[in-house]
Design a protein around this motif. Structure first.
Motif, PDB file in Angstrom:
ATOM      1  N   ILE A  54     100.242  82.848 -32.656  1.00  0.00           N
ATOM      2  CA  ILE A  54     101.599  83.363 -32.492  1.00  0.00           C
ATOM      3  C   ILE A  54     101.941  83.500 -31.010  1.00  0.00           C
ATOM      4  O   ILE A  54     103.022  83.102 -30.561  1.00  0.00           O
ATOM      5  CB  ILE A  54     101.750  84.724 -33.200  1.00  0.00           C
ATOM      6  CG1 ILE A  54     101.598  84.562 -34.710  1.00  0.00           C
ATOM      7  CG2 ILE A  54     103.100  85.362 -32.880  1.00  0.00           C
ATOM      8  CD1 ILE A  54     101.488  85.877 -35.458  1.00  0.00           C
ATOM      9  N   SER A  59     102.449  80.057 -29.386  1.00  0.00           N
ATOM     10  CA  SER A  59     103.756  79.501 -29.705  1.00  0.00           C
ATOM     11  C   SER A  59     104.849  80.179 -28.886  1.00  0.00           C
ATOM     12  O   SER A  59     105.754  79.522 -28.357  1.00  0.00           O
ATOM     13  CB  SER A  59     104.044  79.670 -31.200  1.00  0.00           C
ATOM     14  OG  SER A  59     105.305  79.137 -31.537  1.00  0.00           O
ATOM     15  N   ARG A  60     104.781  81.498 -28.763  1.00  0.00           N
ATOM     16  CA  ARG A  60     105.786  82.232 -27.992  1.00  0.00           C
ATOM     17  C   ARG A  60     105.772  81.819 -26.527  1.00  0.00           C
ATOM     18  O   ARG A  60     106.843  81.517 -25.944  1.00  0.00           O
ATOM     19  CB  ARG A  60     105.513  83.736 -28.107  1.00  0.00           C
ATOM     20  CG  ARG A  60     106.381  84.624 -27.194  1.00  0.00           C
ATOM     21  CD  ARG A  60     107.856  84.522 -27.501  1.00  0.00           C
ATOM     22  NE  ARG A  60     108.132  84.890 -28.892  1.00  0.00           N
ATOM     23  CZ  ARG A  60     108.232  86.153 -29.311  1.00  0.00           C
ATOM     24  NH1 ARG A  60     108.144  87.151 -28.458  1.00  0.00           N
ATOM     25  NH2 ARG A  60     108.468  86.411 -30.580  1.00  0.00           N
ATOM     26  N   GLN A  63     107.069  78.268 -25.935  1.00  0.00           N
ATOM     27  CA  GLN A  63     108.525  78.171 -25.986  1.00  0.00           C
ATOM     28  C   GLN A  63     109.183  78.816 -24.773  1.00  0.00           C
ATOM     29  O   GLN A  63     110.210  78.337 -24.282  1.00  0.00           O
ATOM     30  CB  GLN A  63     109.039  78.807 -27.275  1.00  0.00           C
ATOM     31  CG  GLN A  63     108.610  78.042 -28.519  1.00  0.00           C
ATOM     32  CD  GLN A  63     109.238  78.582 -29.777  1.00  0.00           C
ATOM     33  OE1 GLN A  63     110.420  78.378 -30.031  1.00  0.00           O
ATOM     34  NE2 GLN A  63     108.457  79.293 -30.581  1.00  0.00           N
ATOM     35  N   THR A  72     112.085  81.281 -31.436  1.00  0.00           N
ATOM     36  CA  THR A  72     111.575  82.545 -30.906  1.00  0.00           C
ATOM     37  C   THR A  72     111.934  83.706 -31.824  1.00  0.00           C
ATOM     38  O   THR A  72     113.099  83.910 -32.164  1.00  0.00           O
ATOM     39  CB  THR A  72     112.166  82.809 -29.502  1.00  0.00           C
ATOM     40  OG1 THR A  72     111.951  81.659 -28.678  1.00  0.00           O
ATOM     41  CG2 THR A  72     111.508  84.016 -28.862  1.00  0.00           C
ATOM     42  N   GLU A  96     108.010  82.957 -35.149  1.00  0.00           N
ATOM     43  CA  GLU A  96     106.722  82.264 -35.064  1.00  0.00           C
ATOM     44  C   GLU A  96     105.717  82.693 -36.130  1.00  0.00           C
ATOM     45  O   GLU A  96     104.836  81.925 -36.522  1.00  0.00           O
ATOM     46  CB  GLU A  96     106.084  82.492 -33.683  1.00  0.00           C
ATOM     47  CG  GLU A  96     106.926  82.020 -32.514  1.00  0.00           C
ATOM     48  CD  GLU A  96     107.782  83.125 -31.912  1.00  0.00           C
ATOM     49  OE1 GLU A  96     108.191  82.976 -30.747  1.00  0.00           O
ATOM     50  OE2 GLU A  96     108.030  84.127 -32.607  1.00  0.00           O
ATOM     51  N   GLY A 123     111.104  75.162 -32.857  1.00  0.00           N
ATOM     52  CA  GLY A 123     109.870  75.678 -32.287  1.00  0.00           C
ATOM     53  C   GLY A 123     109.126  74.645 -31.472  1.00  0.00           C
ATOM     54  O   GLY A 123     109.700  73.705 -30.939  1.00  0.00           O
ATOM     55  N   MET A 170     103.698  74.004 -33.716  1.00  0.00           N
ATOM     56  CA  MET A 170     102.361  74.609 -33.691  1.00  0.00           C
ATOM     57  C   MET A 170     101.414  74.007 -34.728  1.00  0.00           C
ATOM     58  O   MET A 170     100.199  74.039 -34.539  1.00  0.00           O
ATOM     59  CB  MET A 170     102.449  76.122 -33.904  1.00  0.00           C
ATOM     60  CG  MET A 170     102.900  76.550 -35.289  1.00  0.00           C
ATOM     61  SD  MET A 170     102.533  78.296 -35.631  1.00  0.00           S
ATOM     62  CE  MET A 170     103.827  79.143 -34.743  1.00  0.00           C
TER      63      MET A 170
END
Length: 323
Positions: A13, A16-17, A20, A34, A37, A59, A62
Motif C-alpha cells: 500500500i 503504491s502511494r 503515485q 490515491t 490503494e 493507479g 501494483m
C-alpha cells in the motif's frame, strides 16, 4: 494472522502511494487512485497465484509488481516513457500490459469498464476447464451503467461463473456523482436483481478487503457462482492530474482523509503488536526504494514510440487474422 503477511500488505500500500506521489510530483498526466490503494492490495493478497486479476486502469499497476511481472524500477521507467534495459515494449502505459504467465490481464478499453465481458469470458473458460481458479475484476461504481456490465452479470449468474466483481464505490463517475449516472442507490440492489451474492466492505481497510475476497473466492470456487463486493472508499486524487476537482465538497475530502488506507493499515499493525518505530521504518524504507527507482529511470533514454506502434499494429493484425 501472519504478522509478516500484514507487514507485506502495508508495504505494498505504501509503495503504491509513494509511487503515485512521485508521478504526480513530476506532473505526469495520468489517472491516479490515491486513497483507494487498499482495495487492489487486499484483493491481491486474497487470491491464489493461478487466479486471474485485471490490471486496474487507475493507479500505478501494483498487480504487475506484486506478481513479479515487472520490477519497480522498470515500471517507473515505463510510466515516464523511458526505455529501461528489461522493459517490454508493448504499450504506452503499464496498465495496458497483459502477462498471461502471471495471470494479469491489462486494460483493453480506453473506456473504464468496457472490458467487463472479457473477464466474464475468462471466468467461463475456468469453469469449462475445471481449473478451480477464480477471476477478480476490479472496477469503479461509475462504470455500472454500461450495457455490457448487465450482460456480464446475467451470464455470470446464469452459468454460476467463478468471478468476483470488486466495485470501488467512491461515489463519482468522472465529475458526475453516481446518483446522477445510475438509477439504483446501492450496489446490493443491482446484485439482488441478478441473483448474485453480494458483500459490502470498508475499502480503505485492506485487511477487511482481503478477508471479504477470501470468503468470496471460497464461495465461487465451490461452484455457487459470482460475488459482487462493494468496497466503500473515496478517491483523494482528482479524476485526472489536470482536473481542477472543484466540484467535490471539501468537507467530504476532509472526512475521508482521516480514513487514509496508509493510516488505517498502520493502525491495524499496531493492534497486532507492531511498534510505531517499525511501522515508520517500513514507510521510510519504501519511500527510499521508490525514490531510487525514480532516480535510476531518470537517466534512461526515451523509448521508441514506433516500436510500441509496431507491437500494437501486429496485435490488431493478429486479431483480425483470426476473424
Amino acid at each position: 494472522m501472519d504478522i509478516n503477511r500484514l507487514k507485506s500488505l502495508f508495504e505494498l500500500i505504501c509503495e503504491s502511494r509513494y509511487f503515485q506521489e512521485t508521478l504526480s510530483a513530476a506532473d505526469f498526466g495520468g489517472y491516479m487512485d490515491t486513497g483507494e490503494e487498499a482495495i487492489t492490495a487486499g484483493v491481491l493478497f486474497a487470491l491464489k497465484d493461478d487466479d486471474y486479476i485485471n490490471n486496474y486502469f487507475r493507479g500505478d499497476g501494483m498487480a504487475l509488481r506484486y506478481r513479479g511481472a515487472i520490477s519497480l524500477e522498470d515500471e517507473m521507467a515505463w510510466w515516464f516513457g523511458k526505455q529501461s534495459p528489461n522493459r517490454p515494449v508493448t504499450s504506452l502505459v503499464p496498465t495496458n500490459y497483459t502477462s498471461f504467465e502471471k495471470k494479469i490481464i491489462g486494460a483493453t478499453s480506453s473506456c473504464l469498464g468496457g472490458d467487463a465481458d472479457l473477464y466474464m469470458g475468462i471466468a467461463m473458460a475456468q469453469k469449462m476447464k475445471k481449473t478451480g481458479n477464480v477471476v477478480a475484476f476490479v472496477t469503479g461504481d461509475g462504470t455500472l451503467g454500461k450495457g455490457n456490465y448487465h450482460e456480464t452479470f446475467t451470464m455470470a449468474s446464469l452459468f454460476k461463473l467463478p468471478i468476483i466483481f470488486v466495485i470501488r464505490s467512491n461515489g463519482w463517475a468522472m465529475s458526475t456523482p453516481v446518483e446522477g449516472s445510475v438509477a439504483f442507490r446501492h450496489v446490493s440492489d443491482l446484485a439482488h436483481a441478478y441473483q448474485i451474492m453480494d458483500d459490502v466492505v470498508d475499502g480503505n481497510d485492506a485487511l477487511a478487503v482481503m478477508e471479504a475476497v477470501e470468503k468470496a473466492c471460497e464461495y465461487a470456487r465451490s461452484g455457487k457462482g459470482p460475488v459482487i463486493i462493494e468496497a466503500k472508499t473515496y478517491r483523494m486524487s482528482p479524476h485526472s492530474s489536470h482536473d481542477e476537482d472543484d466540484y467535490r465538497p471539501a468537507c467530504i475530502r476532509t472526512h475521508w482523509r482521516a480514513k487514509d488506507p496508509v493510516t488505517v493499515m498502520g493502525r491495524i499493525l499496531a493492534e497486532f503488536g507492531v511498534s510505531q518505530e517499525e511501522i515508520t521504518s517500513i514507510e521510510e524504507a519504501t519511500k527510499t526504494r521508490v525514490a531510487k527507482a525514480f532516480d535510476a529511470c531518470s537517466n534512461y533514454p526515451a523509448f521508441d514510440v514506433n516500436l510500441v506502434l509496431e507491437k500494437e499494429i501486429a496485435t490488431v493484425n493478429h486479431m483480425w487474422g483470426k476473424e
